[in-house]
Design a protein around this motif. Sequence first.
Motif: not given
Length: 204
Positions: A101-103, A110-123
């Motif tokens: 999913l992150t790939e 996907f643009e902005g903060k719609i990248k849920l998996m990437l945002e969760d991994r960063k936080r």
Amino acid sequence: MKRYPARKSCSKKPPSITDKERFDYAWKHFALIADQRIKTFNFYIIVLLAAFGGTISNLVRSDLPRHDFCLIGFAHICAAVIFWAIDSRSCRMLQVAVDALTEIESSPAFEGKIKLMLEDRKRNKHGLWHLLSYRVAFKATFVLQLIFGFALALNPSAFSSALKSPPSPQLPVQLHTAPVQPAEKQKGCSYEFNLKGSDHTFIF
């Protein structure tokens, strides 16, 4: 001799998969494994409550031998290890779906903060936020049951007061009567107590 035209190759190019189809495939895999993991842990909680209920009811009893408590502790250890292994397998399968999913989210679709998996991994990468997860909560539960099982199997007397000090045997008391010479025109009898296993005799 009649000649036939050469046949064209029947090989076809593999059908292409769009980003949406890839995302749906990865998400369905992730949702299926996550749902099975939660259901398995719910079943584990039922087993855990039943095991602790049976353990407490046996600890208040004083007629059980010591080795029975060792077997109960070993049963706690086996339950924790089995469900820990099942949860570890589910975690590995979930991680495969998360990586996919992150790939997909890294694509230009996907643009902005719609990248849920990437945002969760960063936080969750920095600080103590990564401790607030299902994985840590499940592992803590398994570890606590393992510690309890080892403690009960190795030292059951620490949990049951009936195993700390066995009741001391009570010596039977025999009552003997012996006549007493009358003194000052009074008649009576004396009582003699003799404890079996003791050389002392009490007369009054």
